[in-house]
Write an enzyme that holds these catalytic residues in place. Sequence first.
Site, PDB file in Angstrom:
ATOM      1  N   GLU A  28     -49.226 -53.705  10.412  1.00  0.00           N
ATOM      2  CA  GLU A  28     -49.022 -54.874  11.623  1.00  0.00           C
ATOM      3  C   GLU A  28     -46.969 -54.448  11.670  1.00  0.00           C
ATOM      4  O   GLU A  28     -46.659 -54.505  12.744  1.00  0.00           O
ATOM      5  CB  GLU A  28     -48.658 -55.888  11.841  1.00  0.00           C
ATOM      6  CG  GLU A  28     -50.303 -56.873  11.833  1.00  0.00           C
ATOM      7  CD  GLU A  28     -50.355 -57.936  10.969  1.00  0.00           C
ATOM      8  OE1 GLU A  28     -48.999 -58.685  10.519  1.00  0.00           O
ATOM      9  OE2 GLU A  28     -50.909 -58.668  11.311  1.00  0.00           O
ATOM     10  N   ASP A  72     -51.447 -54.005  -9.113  1.00  0.00           N
ATOM     11  CA  ASP A  72     -51.548 -53.698 -10.811  1.00  0.00           C
ATOM     12  C   ASP A  72     -53.587 -54.243 -10.676  1.00  0.00           C
ATOM     13  O   ASP A  72     -53.797 -54.910  -9.493  1.00  0.00           O
ATOM     14  CB  ASP A  72     -50.708 -55.258 -10.700  1.00  0.00           C
ATOM     15  CG  ASP A  72     -50.591 -55.525 -12.590  1.00  0.00           C
ATOM     16  OD1 ASP A  72     -50.356 -54.518 -13.372  1.00  0.00           O
ATOM     17  OD2 ASP A  72     -51.984 -56.081 -12.916  1.00  0.00           O
TER      18      ASP A  72
HETATM   19  C1  GLC Z   1     -51.316 -53.496 -15.496  1.00  0.00           C
HETATM   20  C2  GLC Z   1     -49.628 -53.815 -16.044  1.00  0.00           C
HETATM   21  C3  GLC Z   1     -49.440 -53.499 -17.404  1.00  0.00           C
HETATM   22  C4  GLC Z   1     -50.094 -55.227 -17.304  1.00  0.00           C
HETATM   23  C5  GLC Z   1     -51.745 -55.666 -16.700  1.00  0.00           C
HETATM   24  C6  GLC Z   1     -51.788 -56.637 -16.542  1.00  0.00           C
HETATM   25  O1  GLC Z   1     -51.588 -52.562 -16.128  1.00  0.00           O
HETATM   26  O2  GLC Z   1     -49.075 -51.600 -15.843  1.00  0.00           O
HETATM   27  O3  GLC Z   1     -48.156 -53.997 -17.606  1.00  0.00           O
HETATM   28  O4  GLC Z   1     -50.063 -55.408 -18.944  1.00  0.00           O
HETATM   29  O5  GLC Z   1     -51.245 -54.367 -16.265  1.00  0.00           O
HETATM   30  O6  GLC Z   1     -51.458 -57.919 -15.860  1.00  0.00           O
END
Ligand code: GLC
Length: 557
Positions: free
Chosen positions: A263, A214
């Site tokens: 790993e 993310d």
């Molecule tokens: C990314 C995710 C989104 C979230 C953001 C903050 O863009 O796809 O859904 O709100 O990160 O974590």
Amino acid sequence: MSSVEHVTPAVTEDAPWWRQAVVYQVYPRAFADSNGDGIGDLRGVTSRIEHLARLGVDAVWLSPFYPSPLEDGGYDVADYRDVDPRLGTLTDFDEMVGALHAHGIKVVVDIVPNHTSAAHPWFVEALAAGRGSAARERYIFREGSGVDGSQPPTDWESHFGGSAWERVADGQWYLHNFAVGQPDLNWHSEEVRADFIETIRFWSDRGADGFRVDVAHYLTKDLGEVLPSKAELEALPWDGTHPLADRDDVHEVYATWRAVFDEYDPPRTAVAEAWVDADRLPLYASAEGLGQAFNFDLLEADFDATQFRDVVTHNLDLAARSGSSSTWVLSNHDVVRHPTRYGLAVPGRTDDGRPLVKHGATWLLSGGTEPLDREGGARRARAATLFALALPGSMYLYQGEELGLHEVVEIPDDRREDPTFFRNPGVDVGRDGCRVPLPWTPDGSSLGFGSGPAGLPQPGWMADYAVSRLEEDPTSILHLYQDAIALRRRLLRGEELTWRATGRDDVVRFARHEGWEVVTTFGREGYDLDGAEVLLSSMPVPDGVLPGEATAWVRPS
Ligand code: GLC
Ligand code: CA
């Protein structure tokens, strides 16, 4: 565009699975609810494996299912190494992984390293420990500005609207690039670094085959005592030296993750969600780093021949530069579903080709009164999907797109959940419209989602898109997805793509291998396929003429 042909490093049948995979994104809370409490859960995923197997996907990526106060749909993680009790248990996770693996489906989990939830024990500890404490060092705390420190340290804005700083009881402020409940971690902290390594090991040991990372372009920051203003920040280039984003030193973190991924046998994979300049994407996708990166260009493109062709050329070049394969995305949990986007007026673009507004945002704001051509959008979506599924690289599908679902606009304000809605009144309706529980049957209290209610309300029209109904109709979009993925599996060899001339600006044609060619008509006019054998098409092909706004996979005569 210069390149006519793309031949990425020879890829044989024993190429790593992720190079040309079809990955299906499950948004767990909206997929299937096994116990009727209105919240989709892990047992729900297990109960619907037949659907995934019939679809023929190579992997499932699960959006966060970890304990979370749900201030951002689970992207606010309170415990990185557990399952939210509302979604199940670690045993349920193990069973789900076992069942998916038994069907030959890999499992990708989401990892959220830029921020924790405010309910994470570290943040709770940081609040209790007070200013200057080691516990606060895991986050980014600062004194406020103004004579009494009652103003935020800077005028920076959160991505979800409003200030990027929030004040705590003793008067200090913490940085949150996203929701208030998502404090940014301090990646200078060795403890933070070590903890994520432990998390990667934890899920890898439990059978996760890969990770979706993310906002991979955040994490590391360079914040001295004197912080720049928003205007100063905006004037700085994203070239690796920006104080907040896409810093070169974030790749030191990913190098340590790569060592852990490697790993395992087979090595664990990762795909970066990095909203950065295209030229910087190969850093994330490199074999020393995460290995693959999302490309959102197709998702941001209009249904337009030149844009689609340019996006493909450009991204295959980028992939060749990193040695990775490209990724293709038409929909995910953050954007308006693509049949809806393609059914709305094109919102226009800036001089450098970026969309002026998030496509579909004004339609959502209008409460759905802005004209939407549902059928035209659906037709273009079928064409775009067949186009994308034929490209070299990996295709990431979002749950419900195989049903042709449109975005849901009919969500009353008091049922909305997305923080972007609450933080931007009258400006941004948010992302709930693509997170409504899936319809599995045309009847039942939540259209087969579960025996109880649906979390976000399902509009009546959703019954027409129910899985069981589409399964019965051989011309349905669901069958098109199933057929395309099965055929793709049979046809795929290497990662070559060769453009073919069509003599038309609105028709794009490319060859893959062993006589597999792909033609898309982006305009209304048909295109004579010249006697080619049609292997699969998004619309019927009467008399060998592909109609407008359609895609065919053909074997030239
Ligand atoms: C990314 C995710 C989104 C979230 C953001 C903050 O863009 O796809 O859904 O709100 O990160 O974590
Ligand atoms: Ca449930």
